[in-house]
Scaffold this motif. Sequence first.
Motif, short mmCIF file in Angstrom:
data_model
loop_
_atom_site.label_atom_id
_atom_site.label_comp_id
_atom_site.label_asym_id
_atom_site.label_seq_id
_atom_site.Cartn_x
_atom_site.Cartn_y
_atom_site.Cartn_z
N VAL A 1 0.87 -1.17 0.00
CA VAL A 1 0.00 0.00 0.00
C VAL A 1 0.91 1.22 0.00
N ASP A 2 0.59 2.20 -0.88
CA ASP A 2 1.40 3.41 -0.96
C ASP A 2 0.60 4.63 -0.52
N TYR A 3 1.31 5.58 0.13
CA TYR A 3 0.67 6.81 0.61
C TYR A 3 1.46 8.02 0.10
N PHE A 4 0.72 9.07 -0.22
CA PHE A 4 1.30 10.36 -0.59
C PHE A 4 0.63 11.45 0.25
N ARG A 5 1.44 12.44 0.67
CA ARG A 5 0.97 13.50 1.55
C ARG A 5 0.90 14.82 0.77
N PHE A 6 -0.17 15.60 1.03
CA PHE A 6 -0.31 16.92 0.40
C PHE A 6 -1.09 17.84 1.33
N LYS A 7 -0.97 19.14 1.14
CA LYS A 7 -1.71 20.12 1.93
C LYS A 7 -2.91 20.62 1.14
N ALA A 8 -3.97 20.96 1.88
CA ALA A 8 -5.17 21.54 1.29
C ALA A 8 -5.75 22.58 2.23
N THR A 9 -6.39 23.58 1.66
CA THR A 9 -7.02 24.63 2.47
C THR A 9 -8.47 24.26 2.77
N LYS A 10 -9.03 24.91 3.77
CA LYS A 10 -10.41 24.63 4.17
C LYS A 10 -11.37 24.89 3.01
N GLY B 1 -13.88 2.56 -14.82
CA GLY B 1 -13.59 1.21 -15.28
C GLY B 1 -12.80 0.54 -14.18
N PRO B 2 -11.73 -0.19 -14.51
CA PRO B 2 -10.89 -0.74 -13.43
C PRO B 2 -10.15 0.33 -12.64
N ASP B 3 -10.00 1.53 -13.23
CA ASP B 3 -9.36 2.62 -12.50
C ASP B 3 -10.36 3.27 -11.53
N SER B 4 -9.83 4.16 -10.68
CA SER B 4 -10.64 4.74 -9.61
C SER B 4 -10.60 6.26 -9.66
N TYR B 5 -11.66 6.85 -9.09
CA TYR B 5 -11.75 8.31 -9.04
C TYR B 5 -12.60 8.69 -7.84
N VAL B 6 -12.22 9.74 -7.13
CA VAL B 6 -13.02 10.24 -6.01
C VAL B 6 -12.84 11.75 -5.93
N ARG B 7 -13.90 12.43 -5.49
CA ARG B 7 -13.84 13.87 -5.24
C ARG B 7 -14.02 14.10 -3.75
N VAL B 8 -13.15 14.92 -3.17
CA VAL B 8 -13.23 15.19 -1.74
C VAL B 8 -13.16 16.70 -1.50
N THR B 9 -13.68 17.09 -0.34
CA THR B 9 -13.61 18.48 0.10
C THR B 9 -12.87 18.54 1.43
N ALA B 10 -11.83 19.34 1.47
CA ALA B 10 -11.04 19.45 2.70
C ALA B 10 -11.85 20.16 3.78
N PRO B 11 -12.05 19.53 4.95
CA PRO B 11 -12.87 20.17 6.01
C PRO B 11 -12.16 21.34 6.67
N GLU B 12 -10.83 21.37 6.60
CA GLU B 12 -10.08 22.49 7.17
C GLU B 12 -8.68 22.48 6.60
N GLU B 13 -7.96 23.54 6.82
CA GLU B 13 -6.59 23.61 6.33
C GLU B 13 -5.74 22.62 7.11
N ALA B 14 -5.19 21.64 6.37
CA ALA B 14 -4.44 20.58 7.05
C ALA B 14 -3.72 19.76 5.99
N GLU B 15 -3.00 18.74 6.48
CA GLU B 15 -2.36 17.79 5.58
C GLU B 15 -3.27 16.58 5.41
N TYR B 16 -3.28 16.04 4.20
CA TYR B 16 -4.10 14.89 3.86
C TYR B 16 -3.23 13.88 3.12
N VAL B 17 -3.69 12.63 3.08
CA VAL B 17 -2.93 11.59 2.38
C VAL B 17 -3.84 10.86 1.41
N VAL B 18 -3.23 10.45 0.30
CA VAL B 18 -3.88 9.57 -0.68
C VAL B 18 -3.30 8.18 -0.49
#
Length: 825
Positions: free
Chosen positions: A346-355, A395-412
């Motif tokens: 399992v792989d993880y990537f970290r990124f920042k997002a604003t509220k 198809g076999p690939d994946s897609y999701v849309r998310v909304t950042a609840p607050e300014e913070a770091e998130y991971v995929v």
Amino acid sequence: MRLTDRCGALCAAFVLCLSATTLFAAAPRFSSVLPRGVQRGTEVELTLTGTSLQDAEELMLYDAGVEVLSLEQPEKDDQKGRILKAKIRIADNCELGTQRLRVRTRSGITEIQNLYVGALPVVVEVEPNTDFDKPQVISNNVTVQGRVDREDVDFYVVEAKKGERLTAEVFGMRLGFSDGGNSFDPYVAILNEQRFELSASDDTPLVYRDAVASIIVPEDGKYTIQIRDAAYQGDGRAVYLLSIGQYPRPQAVVPAGGKPGEKVSVTLLGDVSGPIVREYTLPTVPSDRFGLEVADEHGVSPSAQPFRVSPLDNFIEQEPNNSREVASAGAAPGAFNGVISEPGDVDYFRFKATKGQVIDVDVFARRLRSPLDAVVNVYRADNGQRLGGNDDSRGPDSYVRVTAPEEAEYVVEISDHLKRGGETFAYRVEVSPVSPGVEAQPVDIARYVQPDFVIPQGSGRGMVVNVQRRDFGGPVAFRCEDLPAGVRIECPEGWRGGGTMPVVFYAADDAPVAGKYCHVVAYAADPSKPELKVEGNLMQKLLMTRGQNNDRVWEEDQNRVAMVVSERLPFKIWIETPKVPVVQGGSMNLIVKCEKQEGWDEEISLLMLQNPAGINASGSVKIAKGATEAAIPINAAGNAAVQESMIAIRGLANVNGSVECCTPFVPLRVEEQYVTLKFAQGAVEQGKEIQYPVEVAHKKGFEGEAEVKLVGLPANATAEPLMMTKETTSLVFTVKAAENTPPGVTKNLFCTASIQEAGETVLHNLGTGVLRVDQPLPPKKDAPAPTPMPQPMPVVKTEAPPKPLSRLEMLRLQQQERDAAEAKK
């Protein structure tokens, strides 16, 4: 016969000019091309076979890198129109893979045939080679063109040295079948002299359902390559191009994409000799099927490595990154690239997002021919709160849309659905802001059949286009900057807000007979939002191979459409513009007229291009032989949209083959009913009659009288028509039931009203009524005949009719009559 050369860098073609006028030969077919494989940097003569090719003018090529030098019909063609000869020159830098060929005639265009272009010289299979002990001997580093019949197995043998790479890649399913028939599913194996399989493959993900087998040669000697259908099927059309050689054959790349025009360093994975590092300068405008060509001192891979070109910055995984705490660094927007390198990884990537920031997370794996069946999730980096996730929405690939609840770091988080992994399980996760888009594709005109853009001179070709809007709403229109001369597009404004819309291409009377590949663009066309710049190509998915259970095995995706102006047809059709509307719940006859050329008199089938909302039109109407017009019955539902819609009619006929045209658009209005009716409930005995009242309410005035008929009466019951004016407030029908009218309740009574307007009839179907038919009571013994029921006063048109008896009053009167009869005994 006169030949004219035409060379094109983006779309090579050749025009064949005939010195004599040929007969109109519609529905040309292109069934095969030989050879099916050619080597780039060479000149080759092709034999094209099909039907109705006698008026061929042009060999149209979708892809770049091929120049057509000549096209002609053999003088000794005993079956005229079945064979063409084409000489082509393949550029040294022509992209590897298939060239998509179509033949344009003066009357139409054929389906696609795929011609494989490779880097190796092509040799032809020589039968018999179905015995392991008697294989066909070939030199190394060649492409073999062969064929598999039912239960057929082909063997080829080469000499190889210890430590060399030996690879066999087949182009089979990717060649496709123009009729969409059964598929050829290749199986490839490399065997040693003791007949042990050193490598075998069926359905290598990189090459779809084709196969790749590869080894490092363990010792000097002879090695046999086996090819067959995986299920031992095959029907003689199962032609393959089998490339056998020392070339590199990686099956994954990291990163799997880069920016337009940039120089990018990549690592190619999956080759038997180990990882390969290369630098590429990416094109600013990639081709439809862009990929990286992989080469070394031993050769070139037979097909390109799929690669995505996008404007996002690349971030590549840094191990370990198998938990939130050690996630690889990234940024949004950005593209996260890596490999699920072993089962359970399992792989993880970290990124920042604003509220409040809205982010699209789109995985590219199977679309780039990785075996990964991706699952994606997005979490908060600090506490692991899950924002969203997905499996298989692309198809076999994946897609999701998310909304950042607050300014913070998130991971995929990225993983395989079945917890698989390996060095070729590469992926690219694009994290980007929401971006509106539009996709458009013509609707199939028959199952698995896309329409052709063949436009007869002086007429039109219509199709229904499915439009998908992404993250915007409002009207969509179409434009094309490179249409053939004399051609225009029309999509009426009233249709532009829908999910499907009619689009017609019209050719002027003097439009030259010609063809070209065109970019037809669907774009946001909301005049209230001029700042909204959204567009996408009108594209086609042309089915080439269909498998079991009608699985769409192989399609050719085309972002440009083959637009052809054909010779004028021996007929022309048009709609007589309706002078009156069709009302909700009503119907009308749509008159279609035609003009037939002298000497041609065949029937013409008529079909509505697209029905307006709530409108239904008959699909079985034809203009018969000897006739010049026909009426198409159309009906409006009770809730049909009140609006004016532009409509067009498709005309299909046989002119030495199937041809089609489309009328100009004309307006059709749907309006509310001019009047409404309210029915009473009635009951009548067999053999008697009653007065059946109907209340009339007017919504729109009309002149003169309208005939009103009571429809839906039970068998053998009758009611004379009545006349109605704009002043009429009630109608009273005299309903007569015969002695053999079946007893029971009829709930589907309604009235038809023929209102005259502008010299035409506006037909209304109005209201819903109920009538019960009773059996008379059996008469008592010696009882006198019952007193006849009072007859109603005759209705005078200038006076209001007498008020009819209610049901209760009628029952009371009948009871009084029975009581009087009893009293006389």
